[in-house]
Write a protein that holds these residues in place. Sequence first.
Motif, PDB file in Angstrom:
ATOM      1  N   THR B 114      20.277  31.596  44.859  1.00  0.00           N
ATOM      2  CA  THR B 114      21.795  31.466  44.694  1.00  0.00           C
ATOM      3  C   THR B 114      22.177  30.073  45.375  1.00  0.00           C
ATOM      4  O   THR B 114      23.368  29.597  45.332  1.00  0.00           O
ATOM      5  CB  THR B 114      22.402  32.435  45.642  1.00  0.00           C
ATOM      6  OG1 THR B 114      21.899  32.677  46.697  1.00  0.00           O
ATOM      7  CG2 THR B 114      22.609  33.997  44.939  1.00  0.00           C
ATOM      8  N   LEU B 115      21.168  29.399  46.179  1.00  0.00           N
ATOM      9  CA  LEU B 115      21.381  28.439  46.903  1.00  0.00           C
ATOM     10  C   LEU B 115      20.264  27.650  47.106  1.00  0.00           C
ATOM     11  O   LEU B 115      19.107  28.018  47.235  1.00  0.00           O
ATOM     12  CB  LEU B 115      22.029  28.361  48.101  1.00  0.00           C
ATOM     13  CG  LEU B 115      22.345  27.629  49.047  1.00  0.00           C
ATOM     14  CD1 LEU B 115      23.877  27.916  49.956  1.00  0.00           C
ATOM     15  CD2 LEU B 115      21.417  27.189  50.216  1.00  0.00           C
ATOM     16  N   ALA B 116      20.399  26.129  47.137  1.00  0.00           N
ATOM     17  CA  ALA B 116      19.363  25.393  47.278  1.00  0.00           C
ATOM     18  C   ALA B 116      19.750  24.452  48.742  1.00  0.00           C
ATOM     19  O   ALA B 116      20.732  23.841  48.949  1.00  0.00           O
ATOM     20  CB  ALA B 116      18.980  24.197  46.184  1.00  0.00           C
ATOM     21  N   LEU B 137      22.895  26.242  41.001  1.00  0.00           N
ATOM     22  CA  LEU B 137      22.799  26.758  42.273  1.00  0.00           C
ATOM     23  C   LEU B 137      23.990  25.909  43.236  1.00  0.00           C
ATOM     24  O   LEU B 137      24.471  24.688  42.992  1.00  0.00           O
ATOM     25  CB  LEU B 137      21.439  26.215  42.903  1.00  0.00           C
ATOM     26  CG  LEU B 137      20.346  26.593  42.308  1.00  0.00           C
ATOM     27  CD1 LEU B 137      19.172  26.003  42.617  1.00  0.00           C
ATOM     28  CD2 LEU B 137      20.177  28.209  42.676  1.00  0.00           C
ATOM     29  N   ASN B 138      24.406  26.783  44.346  1.00  0.00           N
ATOM     30  CA  ASN B 138      25.193  26.139  45.329  1.00  0.00           C
ATOM     31  C   ASN B 138      24.212  25.403  46.149  1.00  0.00           C
ATOM     32  O   ASN B 138      22.958  25.739  46.028  1.00  0.00           O
ATOM     33  CB  ASN B 138      25.659  27.313  46.118  1.00  0.00           C
ATOM     34  CG  ASN B 138      26.719  28.132  45.272  1.00  0.00           C
ATOM     35  OD1 ASN B 138      27.871  27.759  44.856  1.00  0.00           O
ATOM     36  ND2 ASN B 138      26.245  29.474  44.989  1.00  0.00           N
ATOM     37  N   GLY B 162      32.117  25.213  39.371  1.00  0.00           N
ATOM     38  CA  GLY B 162      32.707  26.414  40.346  1.00  0.00           C
ATOM     39  C   GLY B 162      31.483  26.618  41.345  1.00  0.00           C
ATOM     40  O   GLY B 162      31.382  27.759  41.820  1.00  0.00           O
ATOM     41  N   LEU B 163      30.856  25.371  41.748  1.00  0.00           N
ATOM     42  CA  LEU B 163      29.895  25.825  42.923  1.00  0.00           C
ATOM     43  C   LEU B 163      30.434  25.076  43.971  1.00  0.00           C
ATOM     44  O   LEU B 163      31.154  24.424  44.378  1.00  0.00           O
ATOM     45  CB  LEU B 163      28.446  25.091  42.330  1.00  0.00           C
ATOM     46  CG  LEU B 163      27.858  25.588  41.135  1.00  0.00           C
ATOM     47  CD1 LEU B 163      26.711  24.842  40.713  1.00  0.00           C
ATOM     48  CD2 LEU B 163      27.271  27.062  41.648  1.00  0.00           C
ATOM     49  N   LEU B 164      29.938  25.647  45.193  1.00  0.00           N
ATOM     50  CA  LEU B 164      29.856  25.176  46.691  1.00  0.00           C
ATOM     51  C   LEU B 164      28.945  24.064  46.881  1.00  0.00           C
ATOM     52  O   LEU B 164      27.562  24.458  46.794  1.00  0.00           O
ATOM     53  CB  LEU B 164      29.820  26.164  47.538  1.00  0.00           C
ATOM     54  CG  LEU B 164      30.180  25.917  49.001  1.00  0.00           C
ATOM     55  CD1 LEU B 164      31.572  25.563  49.205  1.00  0.00           C
ATOM     56  CD2 LEU B 164      29.807  27.053  50.023  1.00  0.00           C
ATOM     57  N   LEU B 219      30.853  28.037  56.665  1.00  0.00           N
ATOM     58  CA  LEU B 219      30.472  27.140  55.465  1.00  0.00           C
ATOM     59  C   LEU B 219      30.672  25.529  56.121  1.00  0.00           C
ATOM     60  O   LEU B 219      31.846  25.339  56.557  1.00  0.00           O
ATOM     61  CB  LEU B 219      31.416  27.354  54.538  1.00  0.00           C
ATOM     62  CG  LEU B 219      31.495  28.834  53.865  1.00  0.00           C
ATOM     63  CD1 LEU B 219      32.410  28.965  52.683  1.00  0.00           C
ATOM     64  CD2 LEU B 219      30.274  29.369  53.417  1.00  0.00           C
ATOM     65  N   ARG B 237      37.816  24.532  48.729  1.00  0.00           N
ATOM     66  CA  ARG B 237      36.819  25.468  47.997  1.00  0.00           C
ATOM     67  C   ARG B 237      36.402  26.513  49.178  1.00  0.00           C
ATOM     68  O   ARG B 237      36.491  27.833  48.762  1.00  0.00           O
ATOM     69  CB  ARG B 237      35.602  24.938  47.189  1.00  0.00           C
ATOM     70  CG  ARG B 237      34.750  25.987  46.770  1.00  0.00           C
ATOM     71  CD  ARG B 237      33.619  25.493  45.603  1.00  0.00           C
ATOM     72  NE  ARG B 237      34.945  25.368  44.517  1.00  0.00           N
ATOM     73  CZ  ARG B 237      35.136  26.388  43.667  1.00  0.00           C
ATOM     74  NH1 ARG B 237      34.603  27.565  43.655  1.00  0.00           N
ATOM     75  NH2 ARG B 237      35.730  26.342  42.475  1.00  0.00           N
ATOM     76  N   ASP B 240      39.401  28.959  49.924  1.00  0.00           N
ATOM     77  CA  ASP B 240      39.656  29.773  48.848  1.00  0.00           C
ATOM     78  C   ASP B 240      38.553  30.890  48.775  1.00  0.00           C
ATOM     79  O   ASP B 240      38.766  32.245  48.366  1.00  0.00           O
ATOM     80  CB  ASP B 240      39.151  29.143  47.436  1.00  0.00           C
ATOM     81  CG  ASP B 240      40.417  28.106  47.163  1.00  0.00           C
ATOM     82  OD1 ASP B 240      41.688  28.186  48.119  1.00  0.00           O
ATOM     83  OD2 ASP B 240      40.508  27.397  46.317  1.00  0.00           O
ATOM     84  N   MET B 241      37.326  30.585  49.095  1.00  0.00           N
ATOM     85  CA  MET B 241      36.107  31.503  48.969  1.00  0.00           C
ATOM     86  C   MET B 241      36.313  32.647  50.002  1.00  0.00           C
ATOM     87  O   MET B 241      36.310  34.016  49.968  1.00  0.00           O
ATOM     88  CB  MET B 241      34.662  30.878  49.115  1.00  0.00           C
ATOM     89  CG  MET B 241      34.478  30.021  47.777  1.00  0.00           C
ATOM     90  SD  MET B 241      32.821  29.057  48.094  1.00  0.00           S
ATOM     91  CE  MET B 241      31.600  30.320  47.921  1.00  0.00           C
ATOM     92  N   ALA B 243      39.317  33.171  51.585  1.00  0.00           N
ATOM     93  CA  ALA B 243      40.588  34.062  51.590  1.00  0.00           C
ATOM     94  C   ALA B 243      40.254  35.287  50.485  1.00  0.00           C
ATOM     95  O   ALA B 243      40.540  36.182  50.601  1.00  0.00           O
ATOM     96  CB  ALA B 243      41.476  33.130  50.764  1.00  0.00           C
ATOM     97  N   ALA B 244      39.045  34.875  49.503  1.00  0.00           N
ATOM     98  CA  ALA B 244      38.795  35.973  48.673  1.00  0.00           C
ATOM     99  C   ALA B 244      37.872  37.021  49.003  1.00  0.00           C
ATOM    100  O   ALA B 244      37.546  38.100  48.584  1.00  0.00           O
ATOM    101  CB  ALA B 244      38.373  35.631  47.361  1.00  0.00           C
ATOM    102  N   ASP B 245      37.272  36.633  50.379  1.00  0.00           N
ATOM    103  CA  ASP B 245      36.280  37.523  50.915  1.00  0.00           C
ATOM    104  C   ASP B 245      36.554  38.653  51.348  1.00  0.00           C
ATOM    105  O   ASP B 245      37.392  38.573  52.712  1.00  0.00           O
ATOM    106  CB  ASP B 245      35.161  36.668  51.662  1.00  0.00           C
ATOM    107  CG  ASP B 245      34.180  37.320  52.355  1.00  0.00           C
ATOM    108  OD1 ASP B 245      33.540  38.164  51.599  1.00  0.00           O
ATOM    109  OD2 ASP B 245      34.047  37.195  53.586  1.00  0.00           O
TER     110      ASP B 245
END
Lengths: 57, 525
Positions: B114-116, B137-138, B162-164, B219, B237, B240-241, B243-245
């Motif tokens: 999911t992430l590097a 990958l994020n 759409g990645l972080l 983050l 971003r 937003d992430m 807020a939706a969590d």
Amino acid sequence: MNKPENDLLNSEICVINVGLQQFAESLAEQSVEVAHVNWEPPAELDPELEQILEELL
Amino acid sequence: MKSRITVRPREYHDSVRLMQVSAQVRRLDGVEEAILMMATDTNKKLLATAGLSSMEVQEAARDDLVIGIIARNADGAENAMTRAVDLLRSRTPDLRAVQQMSLGAAVAAMPDATLALISIPGEYAVEETRKALRAGLNVMLFSDNVSLDDEIRLKQLAEQRGLLLMGPDCGTAIIGGNGLGFANEVRSGTVGIVGASGTGIQEIAVQLHLHGLGISHALGTGGRDLSASVGGLTMLRGIDMLAADPDTDAIVLTSKPPDREVAACIIERASACGKPVVVNFLGGDSGAATRAGLVAAHTLSGAAKRTVRLLRPNGRTAPDSAWSDSELRHRVNDVAGLLSPKQVYLRGLFTGGTLCHEAMHVLHDYIGPVYSNIASQSGYHLGDCSRSCEHTLIDMGDDLFTRGRPHPMIDPELRNRRLLQEAGEPDVAVLLLDLVLGYGSHKDPAAGLAETVRDARTRAAQDGRYLVVISSVCGTEQDPQGLARQKRLLADEGVVLAASNAEASRLAGMIIRTAAGRTVEGTSR
């Protein structure tokens, strides 16, 4: 507000570590699934050859 | 003494591994100095300072490895060189991670990634980050020395997909309770953090932990995210992430002073996110946040405290300070009384950039502007960072000090050396420090710091001076280093320990102001 589609925060984290090996060790210590890349600086290529490779890849 | 220098062309090892092997070789009998470094310009200068330069070193490229040894005799130097090469050859058996030869191979072998986490030298990190984003990958980009243009391009690419992208120069993140890069072992909970500063996130997370709260996710954005050019892409971003969590009940935003328009944009997004938000823009305008219905905080520990009040309006919190007001006044007067009339200056040496920024802002109220390598106020930017001037704070994690060598939270040697240098100045009264624990940091940073403080105070005492050393320790008991032990090592050497970086800075400012008042009073008689 943009609705994020990214599910990074809602899924089990799984990491590819490129660089300091210590960071992969810390993640493994926390039982995070991690792959460590034994990264090395790329060889400096002839610019013409580099261009060909870039196009091929 | 015999020295031996070897240049090994195109042999790369990461700076932490080289630091570890250097330390192992230095411990060999008869070895005075052992330095293993990639041949960057900064490192060539460091090698020359240690007496380990040669024409071959000067001509070496940045991807060449230099091994420099100074030993009591030729045999010792030869043995140390052989040992260094053997140690580098040996693969570390204790690495409990699958090892791959390239990012592409790792992505193929680990399709659920999911992430590097990328921490290679900046000039190479851009391409690897691009590859990771293209692979879906994020990315947490720990590397610094990445250009602003590259940062903007990479963040735009992340946005499109759409990645972080956290970083470049993102030191800290916590995702679902797991620390990435430099991160403390804090309780899991309901507070989400988005920070344009690594140690800012660490200090807030630790203070929340000490108050009994926990973190959902933290983050990082990288230090330049809130500049006019980048426009806060990652922080927006992140908001937003969070807020939706569903696991996040409140959000804390932290940054060094942001661009005014970007700050307005962030505040607008935060006020519409539907969750309570605490904003700590160090040195920024807090009025805008308050007017938008957000909670503003001036310090990192203050941000934690306000978050606790938001989530537990009637609950008890841990005390803000290790001392009551009267205890603090007594302590300040007692300590200031031990200084000689010539001792009037403060020197702050920080491993955390944001802690350095915070100290600068807190101190401003007590002693006015101070010189620093990260000062934005005109006239106070330190031109030559190797020499301090009057009151000076140095961020030892600045790019300038980290080219080709580990961050000072991993390798504290440059800070320790600088501490001795500052302690040798007869007009220095107070040394202000930070100590940051957690994953990624040095395994026992207080041990070396305590030894250095002992040396510094002994030397000062020989010159008839008392030296005040103040530090905060950013860490928890659950960190690999253990908070209590680290604090005890420093306290045993007479280091005054504050409950937070802001409190350490306030104390230092009060002592300097008191000492200056006494000096003025003394000379006017």
